[in-house]
Design an enzyme around this catalytic site. Sequence first.
Site, PDB file in Angstrom:
ATOM      1  N   HIS A 198      32.674 -11.998  49.657  1.00  0.00           N
ATOM      2  CA  HIS A 198      33.532 -12.516  50.725  1.00  0.00           C
ATOM      3  C   HIS A 198      34.638 -13.425  50.178  1.00  0.00           C
ATOM      4  O   HIS A 198      35.819 -13.160  50.415  1.00  0.00           O
ATOM      5  CB  HIS A 198      32.670 -13.218  51.791  1.00  0.00           C
ATOM      6  CG  HIS A 198      33.452 -13.989  52.792  1.00  0.00           C
ATOM      7  ND1 HIS A 198      34.351 -13.397  53.656  1.00  0.00           N
ATOM      8  CD2 HIS A 198      33.490 -15.319  53.065  1.00  0.00           C
ATOM      9  CE1 HIS A 198      34.896 -14.332  54.421  1.00  0.00           C
ATOM     10  NE2 HIS A 198      34.391 -15.505  54.085  1.00  0.00           N
ATOM     11  N   HIS A 238      36.260 -21.515  49.436  1.00  0.00           N
ATOM     12  CA  HIS A 238      36.423 -21.990  50.807  1.00  0.00           C
ATOM     13  C   HIS A 238      35.110 -22.194  51.560  1.00  0.00           C
ATOM     14  O   HIS A 238      35.060 -22.988  52.492  1.00  0.00           O
ATOM     15  CB  HIS A 238      37.366 -21.081  51.597  1.00  0.00           C
ATOM     16  CG  HIS A 238      36.719 -19.844  52.152  1.00  0.00           C
ATOM     17  ND1 HIS A 238      36.668 -18.661  51.470  1.00  0.00           N
ATOM     18  CD2 HIS A 238      36.090 -19.619  53.337  1.00  0.00           C
ATOM     19  CE1 HIS A 238      36.046 -17.749  52.205  1.00  0.00           C
ATOM     20  NE2 HIS A 238      35.680 -18.296  53.338  1.00  0.00           N
ATOM     21  N   GLU A 276      30.818 -25.845  52.995  1.00  0.00           N
ATOM     22  CA  GLU A 276      30.094 -25.515  54.215  1.00  0.00           C
ATOM     23  C   GLU A 276      28.706 -24.949  53.924  1.00  0.00           C
ATOM     24  O   GLU A 276      27.735 -25.336  54.554  1.00  0.00           O
ATOM     25  CB  GLU A 276      30.921 -24.514  55.045  1.00  0.00           C
ATOM     26  CG  GLU A 276      30.306 -24.125  56.373  1.00  0.00           C
ATOM     27  CD  GLU A 276      30.240 -25.281  57.359  1.00  0.00           C
ATOM     28  OE1 GLU A 276      30.878 -26.318  57.097  1.00  0.00           O
ATOM     29  OE2 GLU A 276      29.535 -25.157  58.376  1.00  0.00           O
ATOM     30  N   ASP A 277      28.624 -24.043  52.974  1.00  0.00           N
ATOM     31  CA  ASP A 277      27.389 -23.268  52.827  1.00  0.00           C
ATOM     32  C   ASP A 277      26.577 -23.575  51.566  1.00  0.00           C
ATOM     33  O   ASP A 277      25.528 -22.982  51.353  1.00  0.00           O
ATOM     34  CB  ASP A 277      27.715 -21.756  52.830  1.00  0.00           C
ATOM     35  CG  ASP A 277      28.245 -21.311  54.170  1.00  0.00           C
ATOM     36  OD1 ASP A 277      27.980 -22.013  55.169  1.00  0.00           O
ATOM     37  OD2 ASP A 277      28.939 -20.278  54.230  1.00  0.00           O
ATOM     38  N   ASP A 285      40.389 -15.666  55.753  1.00  0.00           N
ATOM     39  CA  ASP A 285      38.941 -15.684  55.959  1.00  0.00           C
ATOM     40  C   ASP A 285      38.597 -14.899  57.222  1.00  0.00           C
ATOM     41  O   ASP A 285      37.721 -14.042  57.236  1.00  0.00           O
ATOM     42  CB  ASP A 285      38.500 -17.158  56.070  1.00  0.00           C
ATOM     43  CG  ASP A 285      37.028 -17.316  56.405  1.00  0.00           C
ATOM     44  OD1 ASP A 285      36.207 -16.597  55.807  1.00  0.00           O
ATOM     45  OD2 ASP A 285      36.713 -18.171  57.260  1.00  0.00           O
ATOM     46  N   ASP A 345      57.931   3.554  74.923  1.00  0.00           N
ATOM     47  CA  ASP A 345      58.202   3.689  73.482  1.00  0.00           C
ATOM     48  C   ASP A 345      56.934   3.519  72.657  1.00  0.00           C
ATOM     49  O   ASP A 345      56.409   2.441  72.507  1.00  0.00           O
ATOM     50  CB  ASP A 345      59.287   2.719  73.016  1.00  0.00           C
ATOM     51  CG  ASP A 345      59.078   1.337  73.582  1.00  0.00           C
ATOM     52  OD1 ASP A 345      58.113   1.164  74.347  1.00  0.00           O
ATOM     53  OD2 ASP A 345      59.850   0.433  73.258  1.00  0.00           O
TER      54      ASP A 345
END
Length: 735
Positions: A52, A76, A80-81, A143, A263
């Site tokens: 990822h 990134h 967080e993880d 992301d 169109d």
Amino acid sequence: METFADHYESMRRTILKYMPGADMPLIDKAVRYAQAQHEGQKRKDGSPYIIHPLAVAEIVAEMGLDTDAILGALLHDCIEDTSTTHDEIAKLFGPVVAELVEGVTKLTRVEYSTLEEQQMENLRKMFMAMSKDIRVVLIKIADRLHNTRTMQFQTPAKQISKSMETMDIYAPLAHRLGMQKIKWELEDTSLKYLDPQGYQEIMDYLNAHETEANAFMKSIQSKITTRLSSVGIHGSIYGRIKHVYSIYRKMKDQNKTMDELYDLYAFRVIVDTIPDCYNVLGHIHDLFNLVPGRFKDYISTPKPNMYQSLHTTVIGTQGIPFEVQIRTWEMHQTAEYGIAAHWKYKQGGVGSGDEKSFEWVRRLLESQQDTDAEDYVHSLKIDMFDDEVFVFTPRGNVINLPAGSTPIDFAYAIHSGVGNAMVGAKVNNRIANFDTVLHNGDIVEILTAKTAKGPSRDWLAICKSNQARTKIKQWFKREKRDENIVHGKASFEGEMRRNNFNPAIVNDSELQPVLLKKLSFDCLDDMYAAIGYGGLTAVKAVGRIRDELVKYTRGVQNPTARGKENANPLRTNPDGPDAGKNRHSVNGVIVEDIDSCMIKFAKCCTPVPGDPIVGFITKGFGVSVHRADCPNAKNRSDPRQAARWVPVHWAQEEDQPFTTTLELDCITRSGLLLDVATVMTTARVRVKELTGRDLPGGHSTFTVSFDVKDVAELNAIQSKLLNIRDVIGARRGQS
Ligand code: MN
């Protein structure tokens, strides 16, 4: 299954393509670091998590961002993880990268909810982050794009909620940042989850008509190619069917079937120079029939997101209308990648020309102030989707407004001062109504006057831009009419006295209408307000009515009798400079220099007669009376506030009771409340409120509010309360 090696190679190739000198060892270090940190974590499809960040970094590289942004993309999800901290990233990759990751993490942690208010808050945070460092938002968009691409592995509920978020926030953001390609992909993928049936219908139709569509596009393409090469213009021609979501929106908006859609096809001619763009345009209009009213020149007036192209719609011999977009390669790059294409980040410095592209961010931030949550979400949605109109100031500056805007919008786009002073408008040199809808290329001039009364509430219904609406609302909020009336009245009456007129005579029922007519105001308050905000001076006002005043004073009154009448029995400082002038007390208080105005007693210090007091001219509630020793009155010398503090006095012989509050500090014991109540009853005061609460450590506090007639009575009660056993303190209430 996707492998690490595939993604790594692909990312590497993308980076080296536009940044041959990229610091690959540093990038590899970030890859290894992220890989180690995410070790053991898996994506929903079972592949290792590192894929990822690699994919996001590749998208960031496709945008053409700098090395810091690529490092930020790789890392990134680390804060967080994983166990990574901001400090650690700062140590390993520098503070800028750490800030980027921190910024993305903050955006990631933002909880979206279907509540509009919640969204508002989130969006605001997002924009704050954005205006701080646009790369944070670009990484976040990358992301989201990768997550959208891999959404098939999510639960159906998550697919829907994420898709809504993408539609509401990320696609409009990508649009505003000019990232057309990413916007389309975000929209189409989200639509697939939000309305699978609608999406499928369009796809089925497109598939079923693929052969004829391709044949059509090919024929148009070759027609244009042939013409351009015959006149020696070097250009690349691409034909495409418009993206699914734009077809979907057109069907919904115009309530049409695919067959009826106007169109469906768009052709793009990319050339080397701007003159060639206009040359090609001429040839297109020569080859095909022009559909009137569809030509747009975004080259001379680019969209705020920096998009530039010529747009025209024409009909070929087959009777099928199609759009042609003509642009240079440079414009094409901007159209595809928007702000990112223009991204030239200067190490440690603020970007030079980049500020301009953030103008809309600033405008949004500006317009969100003083707006309630719902309004803000509303405004955001409108501003993001509405088409725009470009008009000119008389000096030739281009002003960009939402489609349907009026001179009012224009005026407020220039400056709120222009809007507030607007008395008329000229469009293309002709006087125009305020509700005239502006068109591209209009030259708009706003006529202003110092004596303008300010915006009218009707304007709210006429204007189209949120900027104007917000500013008008702010004006009404800030208008301070009441405050202006108080100020204006004071200076008017002062001026009257200076001219030896009794200010009270303006209240005479016969004289007043004459004066108002002479002054061209509907009522006295209007005139006071005008004086208060400076639209009219008191000197001018009195000068204008001098003759009438003189006539009235001579005709009606015997001056000596009048002077006696003016000696107000309520005045408290007969020796003062104001002695003898006409003053009224309101609620037992006399406000110097102001004849009558709304008086209220500050809740913070509940003054009673005998207390030294001061008055504060509030916004809209007349004069608020504080005790001179109130903490809220301490800032009287503050120059920003000084003018609003006015001397006030207690009027004599005031029977009216005053409510005040005492706070008792006590040692907790049963029956104490009853003792307090008994003291109050025997003192014959009316208790309005009596509450108590226990404090830690065996203490409790009582708050008792009651009416007294002056400070002497208050002092007597205070000492009686202090005599109660276990009452250890009695303070004047100061909340
Ligand atoms: Mn992520």
